[in-house]
Design a protein around this motif. Structure first.
Motif, mmCIF file in Angstrom:
data_model
loop_
_atom_site.group_PDB
_atom_site.id
_atom_site.type_symbol
_atom_site.label_atom_id
_atom_site.label_comp_id
_atom_site.label_asym_id
_atom_site.label_seq_id
_atom_site.Cartn_x
_atom_site.Cartn_y
_atom_site.Cartn_z
ATOM 1 N N TRP A 1 -13.551 -3.048 1.868
ATOM 2 C CA TRP A 1 -13.406 -1.788 1.114
ATOM 3 C C TRP A 1 -13.610 -1.773 -0.259
ATOM 4 O O TRP A 1 -13.349 -2.694 -0.904
ATOM 5 N N THR B 1 -5.682 9.465 1.056
ATOM 6 C CA THR B 1 -4.689 10.325 1.090
ATOM 7 C C THR B 1 -4.191 10.729 -0.311
ATOM 8 O O THR B 1 -3.459 11.685 -0.456
ATOM 9 N N LYS C 1 -9.251 -4.561 9.804
ATOM 10 C CA LYS C 1 -8.372 -3.258 10.175
ATOM 11 C C LYS C 1 -7.466 -2.866 9.173
ATOM 12 O O LYS C 1 -7.279 -1.742 8.820
ATOM 13 N N LEU C 2 -6.939 -3.756 8.439
ATOM 14 C CA LEU C 2 -6.355 -3.612 7.154
ATOM 15 C C LEU C 2 -7.111 -2.776 6.065
ATOM 16 O O LEU C 2 -6.443 -1.772 5.337
ATOM 17 N N SER D 1 1.294 3.599 2.002
ATOM 18 C CA SER D 1 2.159 4.088 3.223
ATOM 19 C C SER D 1 3.394 2.899 3.320
ATOM 20 O O SER D 1 4.373 3.239 4.043
ATOM 21 N N GLU D 2 3.116 1.782 2.984
ATOM 22 C CA GLU D 2 4.069 0.810 3.320
ATOM 23 C C GLU D 2 5.251 1.268 2.157
ATOM 24 O O GLU D 2 6.381 1.048 2.602
ATOM 25 N N GLU E 1 -9.424 -0.699 6.660
ATOM 26 C CA GLU E 1 -9.469 0.600 7.105
ATOM 27 C C GLU E 1 -8.307 1.552 6.939
ATOM 28 O O GLU E 1 -8.508 2.628 6.404
ATOM 29 N N ARG E 2 -6.971 0.767 7.032
ATOM 30 C CA ARG E 2 -5.780 1.431 6.689
ATOM 31 C C ARG E 2 -5.845 1.629 5.036
ATOM 32 O O ARG E 2 -5.207 2.689 4.802
ATOM 33 N N ARG E 3 -6.314 0.888 4.289
ATOM 34 C CA ARG E 3 -6.109 1.031 3.020
ATOM 35 C C ARG E 3 -6.887 2.200 2.595
ATOM 36 O O ARG E 3 -6.672 2.761 1.509
ATOM 37 N N ARG F 1 -7.703 4.907 4.174
ATOM 38 C CA ARG F 1 -7.062 5.834 4.408
ATOM 39 C C ARG F 1 -5.765 6.203 3.545
ATOM 40 O O ARG F 1 -5.640 7.236 3.185
ATOM 41 N N ASP F 2 -5.346 5.257 3.394
ATOM 42 C CA ASP F 2 -3.889 5.279 2.269
ATOM 43 C C ASP F 2 -4.466 5.993 1.165
ATOM 44 O O ASP F 2 -3.872 6.809 0.575
ATOM 45 N N ASP G 1 0.944 -1.160 0.014
ATOM 46 C CA ASP G 1 -0.114 -0.168 0.150
ATOM 47 C C ASP G 1 0.852 1.301 0.142
ATOM 48 O O ASP G 1 2.042 1.097 0.136
#
Length: 431
Positions: A177, A151, A140-141, A86-87, A143-145, A147-148, A84
């Motif tokens: 998602w 952005t 949870k993953l 952020s990674e 949700e982060r994706r 957001r990533d 992703d």
């Protein structure tokens, strides 16, 4: 032991694809500016984009157009890479990561733009891609994706359990998602459409012409085929991915050529068809041994996933039984609907899950590593390789060329894969 080569005929795609342009074996020696080995997404995209810039190109293919992973995939066109945004920023730093993020973000556009530009006869849909979360950790993953990608300016959105169930047609996920950029195509029709566009631009394609030797001499390269004829060119692009052999030393040892198994049902009855992916999304879930599925333009349910490392036997339907079991558990409304097609293709997976470009000798360029997202990634990679050859500017490449590095203890790679599959089956919470 060499891997088996099965014909395309058992696959749904081969049964329903548009015709390929007429091709023939290379029977006479010839010259070109660039010779490309492999008539898949990357090779044909590179050929097309080079020819459009006035470069004389010859493509040599060992079997037929789209014979490898390009004609045997699930037809999902998904943006991004294994990692992703952020990674990637954490691994590479912002300045190095951002161009790669933007490259990966545009891979789906690259496919659909080419289809439209060249008016290809390719069944397609682009209503978005959903990744289902099979565990709370996967939620949870998701949700982060979201957001990533938000952005990065993408209108991705989180899906709760109820909306995920409604959009997928199954209640087996905790949520997920939605990425609005994704879609689906008929992959063999698409790769044949690329070939037709390339031929129209002046590219010469020779099928049934396996390259057995590459030699550099006096500033040129010679690609010799099994039948003894050869092409002499200033540049060579090697893009064979999961079907890479020993043509270039050690290259095949840089990937795991894992199998991706697929099945397709008979056309679904209308009431069942309306209950699965009713808004035309494509989907793959967050498992390590992921499942991916969609409804095609004929109303069939297609589902794919990882299987054994061994090549399956087309005469043994039980080799696909893990997918048939998954279909019944995910979509019990399909029970009793026959499976019409079973097939398999190879995915080229690198050690670090990045696409790799190698330039091991002047004039030789190698692309390898699709990580299961080859439709968009390899289409855009071909365009990037073409731009690099024409301009000489390394900034045209999404990743810098690197040295060829083989998997440690490569001879045990089948044991690696078997052990990994067994572990993931336990930890994925399989169906």
């Amino acid at each position: 032991m060499p891997r088996k080569y099965f014909p395309l005929s058992p696959s749904l795609w081969a049964a329903t694809a548009v015709d390929a342009p007429p091709t023939h074996r290379l029977e006479e020696d010839a010259r070109a500016d660039v010779v490309i080995v492999g008539a898949g997404f990357c090779g044909l995209s590179a050929a097309l984009h080079l020819a459009e810039q006035g470069v004389r190109v010859v493509v040599l293919e060992a079997q037929e157009i789209g014979f490898g992973g390009s004609g045997r995939n699930g037809g999902q066109v998904i943006p991004g890479l294994k990692y992703d945004p952020s990674e990637l920023i954490d691994k590479l730093g912002h300045d190095r990561a951002q161009p790669l993020i933007e490259f990966a973000a545009g891979t789906v556009d690259a496919v659909f733009d080419l289809i439209d530009k060249h008016q290809m006869d390719v069944p397609r849909i682009r209503n978005g891609w959903i990744q289902g979360s099979h565990t709370p950790a996967a939620l949870k993953l998701a949700e982060r994706r979201v957001r990533d990608w938000n952005t990065q300016g993408v209108a991705a959105r989180f899906l709760d359990r109820d909306e995920t169930a409604r959009l997928l047609g199954t209640d087996k996920y905790h949520g997920g998602w939605l990425d609005p950029r994704g879609g689906g195509i008929h992959p063999l029709s698409y790769v044949r459409g690329l070939a037709r566009a390339a031929v129209a631009a002046g590219v010469k394609i020779h099928t049934q012409s396996p390259v057995t030797k590459l030699e550099a001499s006096a500033g040129n390269w010679c690609a010799r085929t099994a039948q003894g004829s050869q092409i002499t060119a200033e540049r060579v692009i090697l893009c064979t991915n999961g079907y890479t052999d020993d043509l270039w030393p050690q290259l095949r040892k840089t990937i795991i050529d894992a199998n991706s198994f697929q099945i397709a049902t008979e056309p679904l009855p209308e009431h069942v068809r309306r209950s699965i992916l009713p808004e035309g999304h494509v989907s793959s879930d967050a498992r390590n041994l992921l499942l991916y599925y969609r409804i095609d333009h004929t109303g069939r349910l297609l589902i794919g996933g990882r299987g054994t490392f061994q090549d399956p036997d087309p005469s043994r339907p039980d080799h696909w039984s893990h997918l048939e079991s998954a279909v019944a558990k995910l979509f019990p409304q399909t029970i009793g609907i026959p499976i019409a097609y079973r097939w398999c293709g190879r995915v080229a997976i690198t050690q670090d899950y990045f696409p790799h470009i190698h330039e091991p000798a002047p004039g030789l360029l190698i692309d390898i590593g699709c990580q299961g997202r080859g439709v968009g990634l390899q289409t855009r990679m071909g365009q990037a390789l073409a731009n690099y050859i024409v301009s000489g500017n390394r900034n045209a490449l999404p990743v810098p060329p690197t040295d060829i590095k083989t998997f440690p203890l490569y001879g045990l790679h089948r044991a690696y894969v078997a052990a990994a599959i067994a572990w993931y089956k336990m930890t994925d919470g399989g169906l």
